[in-house]
Design a protein around this motif. Structure first.
Motif, short mmCIF file in Angstrom:
data_model
loop_
_atom_site.label_atom_id
_atom_site.label_comp_id
_atom_site.label_asym_id
_atom_site.label_seq_id
_atom_site.Cartn_x
_atom_site.Cartn_y
_atom_site.Cartn_z
N LEU A 14 -10.42 -29.20 -19.28
CA LEU A 14 -10.74 -30.38 -18.42
C LEU A 14 -11.37 -30.42 -17.24
O LEU A 14 -12.14 -31.27 -16.74
CB LEU A 14 -9.28 -31.01 -18.64
CG LEU A 14 -9.20 -32.82 -18.05
CD1 LEU A 14 -9.11 -32.81 -16.42
CD2 LEU A 14 -10.10 -33.56 -18.73
N LYS A 15 -10.63 -29.47 -16.33
CA LYS A 15 -11.23 -29.12 -15.01
C LYS A 15 -12.76 -29.15 -15.18
O LYS A 15 -13.47 -29.59 -14.48
CB LYS A 15 -10.56 -27.98 -14.33
CG LYS A 15 -9.30 -28.22 -13.80
CD LYS A 15 -8.75 -27.02 -12.93
CE LYS A 15 -7.52 -27.22 -12.42
NZ LYS A 15 -6.88 -26.07 -11.88
N ALA A 16 -13.08 -28.16 -16.12
CA ALA A 16 -14.52 -27.79 -16.33
C ALA A 16 -15.35 -28.90 -16.47
O ALA A 16 -16.51 -29.06 -15.99
CB ALA A 16 -14.73 -26.67 -17.18
N GLU A 17 -15.02 -29.82 -17.25
CA GLU A 17 -15.53 -31.00 -17.68
C GLU A 17 -15.82 -31.92 -16.77
O GLU A 17 -16.87 -32.63 -16.36
CB GLU A 17 -14.93 -31.81 -18.65
CG GLU A 17 -14.77 -31.06 -20.34
CD GLU A 17 -16.24 -30.95 -20.90
OE1 GLU A 17 -17.10 -31.95 -20.76
OE2 GLU A 17 -16.64 -29.81 -21.42
N VAL A 18 -14.78 -32.27 -15.83
CA VAL A 18 -14.65 -33.18 -14.59
C VAL A 18 -15.76 -32.40 -13.55
O VAL A 18 -16.64 -33.26 -13.08
CB VAL A 18 -13.50 -33.22 -13.93
CG1 VAL A 18 -13.55 -33.80 -12.72
CG2 VAL A 18 -12.41 -34.00 -14.89
N LEU A 19 -15.77 -31.23 -13.48
CA LEU A 19 -16.74 -30.50 -12.31
C LEU A 19 -18.29 -30.63 -12.62
O LEU A 19 -19.09 -30.15 -11.92
CB LEU A 19 -16.18 -29.25 -11.81
CG LEU A 19 -14.74 -29.06 -11.26
CD1 LEU A 19 -14.20 -27.90 -11.01
CD2 LEU A 19 -14.67 -30.10 -9.91
N LYS A 20 -18.51 -30.89 -13.97
CA LYS A 20 -19.92 -30.69 -14.43
C LYS A 20 -20.31 -32.13 -14.09
O LYS A 20 -21.82 -32.10 -13.98
CB LYS A 20 -19.78 -31.08 -15.92
CG LYS A 20 -19.61 -29.53 -16.67
CD LYS A 20 -20.02 -30.45 -18.23
CE LYS A 20 -19.38 -28.81 -19.11
NZ LYS A 20 -19.45 -29.44 -20.62
N HIS A 21 -19.71 -33.04 -13.46
CA HIS A 21 -20.37 -34.21 -12.90
C HIS A 21 -20.53 -34.47 -11.37
O HIS A 21 -19.26 -33.98 -10.72
CB HIS A 21 -19.49 -35.53 -13.56
CG HIS A 21 -19.66 -35.59 -15.03
ND1 HIS A 21 -20.80 -35.93 -15.74
CD2 HIS A 21 -18.82 -34.96 -15.83
CE1 HIS A 21 -20.48 -35.95 -17.09
NE2 HIS A 21 -19.12 -35.18 -16.95
N SER A 22 -21.82 -34.55 -10.78
CA SER A 22 -21.72 -34.76 -9.29
C SER A 22 -21.88 -36.26 -8.94
O SER A 22 -22.64 -36.93 -9.49
CB SER A 22 -23.00 -34.01 -8.79
OG SER A 22 -24.03 -34.29 -9.24
N SER A 23 -21.07 -36.82 -7.89
CA SER A 23 -20.82 -38.01 -7.58
C SER A 23 -20.78 -39.02 -8.66
O SER A 23 -21.68 -39.89 -8.96
CB SER A 23 -22.02 -38.20 -6.47
OG SER A 23 -23.15 -37.65 -6.51
N PRO A 24 -19.78 -38.97 -9.63
CA PRO A 24 -19.48 -39.86 -10.86
C PRO A 24 -18.95 -41.26 -10.02
O PRO A 24 -18.32 -41.30 -9.05
CB PRO A 24 -18.63 -39.19 -11.47
CG PRO A 24 -17.80 -38.34 -10.73
CD PRO A 24 -18.67 -37.72 -9.75
#
Ligand code: ADP
Length: 192
Positions: A69-79
């Motif tokens: 889940l952490k990896a998925e969240v960190l894929k996005h910059s300024s969501p």
């Protein structure tokens, strides 16, 4: 950011309502079940590990799930924000999510808990199996197990968010549009 935990037992309608929310608020939809299924399909190492648990209707261990889940969240910059669908499913996951969001200077805005009674859930999951082809939907014993796991391990996560005054109960029975409307009303209340 608007960060929503969309919570509820298997078959409560989390995926369906997530689509509506994503469309309206342009949020990023993160479904841990979908990510695990994509890994199964692509035969990744994570998929192989997850398979043994998913096939039985058990939870994938926290450590693996949290890392993914952490990896998925960190894929996005300024969501603009996230809808977490199927996560957190344990208190340890809820704590890890709070820590992760705090490190990004944000937090969960609200938990929307879809409430649907067990008999209705079982009917919906068996009906869904016809289209989804999901093995965990087609077998009554696995469905029973998923509902038991929800009651024992996942439902207590409500108390975690009640402690932060973020818990909101949403009646999950009725037509899909009515339920979407209940969710929009709950969100207007926090944004007001
Ligand atoms: P449903 O809500 O219909 O049960 P999901 O697609 O959310 O289905 O999850 C399917 C399966 O994926 C779960 O039964 C579990 O094995 C695994 N899974 C999904 N999310 C998590 C999570 N947060 N923690 C542990 N296991 C998970």
């Amino acid at each position: 950011m608007l960060n929503i935990v969309l919570f509820g037992p298997p078959g409560a309608g989390k995926g369906t309502q997530s689509e509506r929310l994503t469309e309206k608020f342009k949020l990023i939809h993160l479904s841990t079940g979908d990510v695990f299924r994509a890994n199964l399909k692509n035969e990744t190492a994570l998929g192989e590990l997850a398979r043994t648990y998913m096939d039985k209707g058990q939870l994938v261990p926290d450590e693996l799930t949290i890392e993914m889940l952490k990896a998925e969240v960190l894929k996005h910059s300024s969501p603009i924000g996230f809808i977490f669908d199927g996560f957190p499913r344990t208190n340890a996951q809820a704590i890890a999510l709070d820590d992760l969001l705090a490190s990004l200077n944000t937090e969960i805005s609200i938990m929307l808990a879809l409430e649907v009674e067990e008999e209705e859930l079982k009917k919906r999951l068996l009906a869904r199996a016809e289209q989804s082809g999901r093995a965990d939907d087609a077998d009554a014993a696995i469905i029973e197990n998923r509902i038991a796991v929800y009651n024992n391990e996942t439902a207590p996560v409500k108390t975690y968010y009640q402690g932060q005054n973020k818990f909101t109960s949403i009646q999950g029975i009725g037509n899909i549009d009515e339920i979407t409307q209940r969710i929009f009303t709950a969100l207007e209340n926090i944004q007001a």
